[in-house]
Design a protein around this motif. Structure first.
Motif, PDB file in Angstrom:
ATOM      1  N   GLU A 194       0.828  -1.204   0.000  1.00 22.56           N
ATOM      2  CA  GLU A 194       0.000   0.000   0.000  1.00 22.56           C
ATOM      3  C   GLU A 194       0.867   1.260   0.000  1.00 22.56           C
ATOM      4  N   ARG A 195       1.990   1.209   0.698  1.00 27.76           N
ATOM      5  CA  ARG A 195       2.908   2.353   0.712  1.00 27.76           C
ATOM      6  C   ARG A 195       3.506   2.576  -0.686  1.00 27.76           C
ATOM      7  N   LEU A 196       3.925   1.477  -1.324  1.00 27.10           N
ATOM      8  CA  LEU A 196       4.480   1.583  -2.685  1.00 27.10           C
ATOM      9  C   LEU A 196       3.415   2.082  -3.645  1.00 27.10           C
ATOM     10  N   ARG A 197       2.218   1.595  -3.476  1.00 31.70           N
ATOM     11  CA  ARG A 197       1.098   2.028  -4.325  1.00 31.70           C
ATOM     12  C   ARG A 197       0.822   3.520  -4.148  1.00 31.70           C
ATOM     13  N   SER A 198       0.827   3.973  -2.895  1.00 31.97           N
ATOM     14  CA  SER A 198       0.603   5.393  -2.610  1.00 31.97           C
ATOM     15  C   SER A 198       1.702   6.248  -3.232  1.00 31.97           C
ATOM     16  N   GLY A 199       2.956   5.792  -3.124  1.00 30.32           N
ATOM     17  CA  GLY A 199       4.069   6.529  -3.722  1.00 30.32           C
ATOM     18  C   GLY A 199       3.943   6.611  -5.232  1.00 30.32           C
ATOM     19  N   PHE A 200       3.591   5.487  -5.863  1.00 31.26           N
ATOM     20  CA  PHE A 200       3.449   5.453  -7.319  1.00 31.26           C
ATOM     21  C   PHE A 200       2.322   6.374  -7.787  1.00 31.26           C
ATOM     22  N   ILE A 201       1.176   6.302  -7.117  1.00 28.21           N
ATOM     23  CA  ILE A 201       0.033   7.136  -7.499  1.00 28.21           C
ATOM     24  C   ILE A 201       0.358   8.616  -7.321  1.00 28.21           C
ATOM     25  N   THR A 202       1.017   8.957  -6.226  1.00 30.07           N
ATOM     26  CA  THR A 202       1.398  10.350  -5.978  1.00 30.07           C
ATOM     27  C   THR A 202       2.310  10.870  -7.080  1.00 30.07           C
ATOM     28  N   ALA A 203       3.294  10.046  -7.488  1.00 34.95           N
ATOM     29  CA  ALA A 203       4.223  10.449  -8.543  1.00 34.95           C
ATOM     30  C   ALA A 203       3.492  10.646  -9.866  1.00 34.95           C
ATOM     31  N   VAL A 204       2.591   9.734 -10.203  1.00 37.63           N
ATOM     32  CA  VAL A 204       1.856   9.817 -11.476  1.00 37.63           C
ATOM     33  C   VAL A 204       0.952  11.048 -11.495  1.00 37.63           C
ATOM     34  N   ILE A 205       0.216  11.253 -10.413  1.00 39.49           N
ATOM     35  CA  ILE A 205      -0.692  12.414 -10.355  1.00 39.49           C
ATOM     36  C   ILE A 205       0.102  13.710 -10.411  1.00 39.49           C
ATOM     37  N   GLY A 206       1.224  13.765  -9.706  1.00 40.23           N
ATOM     38  CA  GLY A 206       2.061  14.966  -9.730  1.00 40.23           C
ATOM     39  C   GLY A 206       2.556  15.276 -11.125  1.00 40.23           C
ATOM     40  N   MET A 207       3.019  14.243 -11.850  1.00 39.60           N
ATOM     41  CA  MET A 207       3.496  14.444 -13.228  1.00 39.60           C
ATOM     42  C   MET A 207       2.361  14.897 -14.141  1.00 39.60           C
ATOM     43  N   MET A 208       1.176  14.323 -13.941  1.00 38.77           N
ATOM     44  CA  MET A 208       0.024  14.701 -14.769  1.00 38.77           C
ATOM     45  C   MET A 208      -0.360  16.163 -14.555  1.00 38.77           C
ATOM     46  N   ILE A 209      -0.371  16.579 -13.288  1.00 35.04           N
ATOM     47  CA  ILE A 209      -0.729  17.977 -12.995  1.00 35.04           C
ATOM     48  C   ILE A 209       0.293  18.934 -13.595  1.00 35.04           C
ATOM     49  N   ALA A 210       1.591  18.592 -13.457  1.00 33.85           N
ATOM     50  CA  ALA A 210       2.639  19.434 -14.030  1.00 33.85           C
ATOM     51  C   ALA A 210       2.491  19.513 -15.542  1.00 33.85           C
ATOM     52  N   ALA A 211       2.216  18.381 -16.195  1.00 32.49           N
ATOM     53  CA  ALA A 211       2.065  18.352 -17.657  1.00 32.49           C
ATOM     54  C   ALA A 211       0.859  19.171 -18.107  1.00 32.49           C
ATOM     55  N   ILE A 212      -0.255  19.022 -17.406  1.00 33.80           N
ATOM     56  CA  ILE A 212      -1.460  19.777 -17.756  1.00 33.80           C
ATOM     57  C   ILE A 212      -1.215  21.271 -17.587  1.00 33.80           C
ATOM     58  N   THR A 213      -0.526  21.634 -16.498  1.00 35.09           N
ATOM     59  CA  THR A 213      -0.233  23.053 -16.245  1.00 35.09           C
ATOM     60  C   THR A 213       0.608  23.646 -17.355  1.00 35.09           C
ATOM     61  N   VAL A 214       1.611  22.887 -17.814  1.00 34.41           N
ATOM     62  CA  VAL A 214       2.470  23.367 -18.908  1.00 34.41           C
ATOM     63  C   VAL A 214       1.659  23.516 -20.190  1.00 34.41           C
ATOM     64  N   MET A 215       0.795  22.535 -20.489  1.00 31.32           N
ATOM     65  CA  MET A 215      -0.006  22.582 -21.713  1.00 31.32           C
ATOM     66  C   MET A 215      -0.987  23.753 -21.707  1.00 31.32           C
ATOM     67  N   LEU A 216      -1.446  24.134 -20.508  1.00 30.80           N
ATOM     68  CA  LEU A 216      -2.380  25.255 -20.410  1.00 30.80           C
ATOM     69  C   LEU A 216      -1.681  26.605 -20.346  1.00 30.80           C
ATOM     70  N   GLY A 217      -0.361  26.565 -20.468  1.00 25.90           N
ATOM     71  CA  GLY A 217       0.389  27.816 -20.499  1.00 25.90           C
ATOM     72  C   GLY A 217       0.852  28.291 -19.157  1.00 25.90           C
TER      73      GLY A 217
END
Length: 218
Positions: A194-217
């Motif tokens: 569960e800890r590894l899962r939480s770490g993986f999900i946090t990393a993926v969501i963080g990357m997605m938010i950063a990517a979306i922010t860049v795409m939106l300018g």
């Protein structure tokens, strides 16, 4: 007292996550960067760090504001509990404060009985002191330190590696790794999976938010 004693472990982790995403958003701009001089991209790197610092100061100030608001409300509820004429108002406010917690899983009539019992106990409770200058300083400095260190972790390769694109690659991996570590230690669960899962999900969501922010300018 540590920062988590003031704002909770969940929000301490959130502060670090926000700073990592903020710094990664800034540095991602360098993927399309065309060099004009060896140091011309450093104003952007410094801007990323200063934004992380500003974010920590701003969030710390809001946490202080929230803490003062909650403290005032809690003391008002205690006063109401002590007043025979305002007990119904006290029960209503207690319900508002606890209605969206785990108590929402209880039946409505049982919750109301519990709120009534709490009125009796709170009437005998002491009131909390006002937020001290030390508390204010600890909260603001704490959030600023967490945000600054997280942001600095992402941008530090640009100060150590001359090749900007290699530094950007290392920076991205550091940011992703930090997101994973934060997610790993942030969860309340003790199970390794569960800890590894939480770490993986946090990393993926963080990357997605950063990517979306860049795409939106952003």
């Amino acid at each position: 007292m540590g920062l988590s004693d003031y704002i909770g472990r969940y929000w301490v982790g959130a502060e670090a996550i926000y700073a990592v995403i903020l710094a990664m958003t800034f540095t991602s701009v360098l993927r399309t960067y065309i060099a004009t001089s060896d140091a011309s991209y450093f104003p952007l790197i410094y801007s990323a760090l200063f934004c992380c610092i500003a974010w920590g100061i701003a969030d710390g100030s809001f946490y202080v504001w929230e803490r003062k608001y909650n403290l005032r409300m809690e003391n008002d509820i205690i006063d109401m509990c002590r007043s025979k004429r305002e007990k119904d108002a006290a029960i209503s406010l207690i319900g508002e404060q606890l209605g969206n917690t785990i108590l929402s899983n209880m039946a409505a009539d049982k919750r109301q009985k519990l709120y009534g019992d709490l009125v009796v106990h709170l009437a005998a409770a002491g009131k909390k002191e006002a937020v001290s200058a030390g508390d204010i300083l600890n909260i603001i400095l704490g959030t600023t330190l967490v945000s600054t260190v997280a942001g600095l972790t992402v941008i530090i390769p640009f100060f150590l590696i001359e090749d900007m694109y290699f530094a950007l690659t290392i920076s991205n991996w550091l940011g992703i790794s930090l997101l994973f570590v934060i997610g790993y230690y942030r969860t309340y669960e003790k199970d390794l999976f569960e800890r590894l899962r939480s770490g993986f999900i946090t990393a993926v969501i963080g990357m997605m938010i950063a990517a979306i922010t860049v795409m939106l300018g952003g």
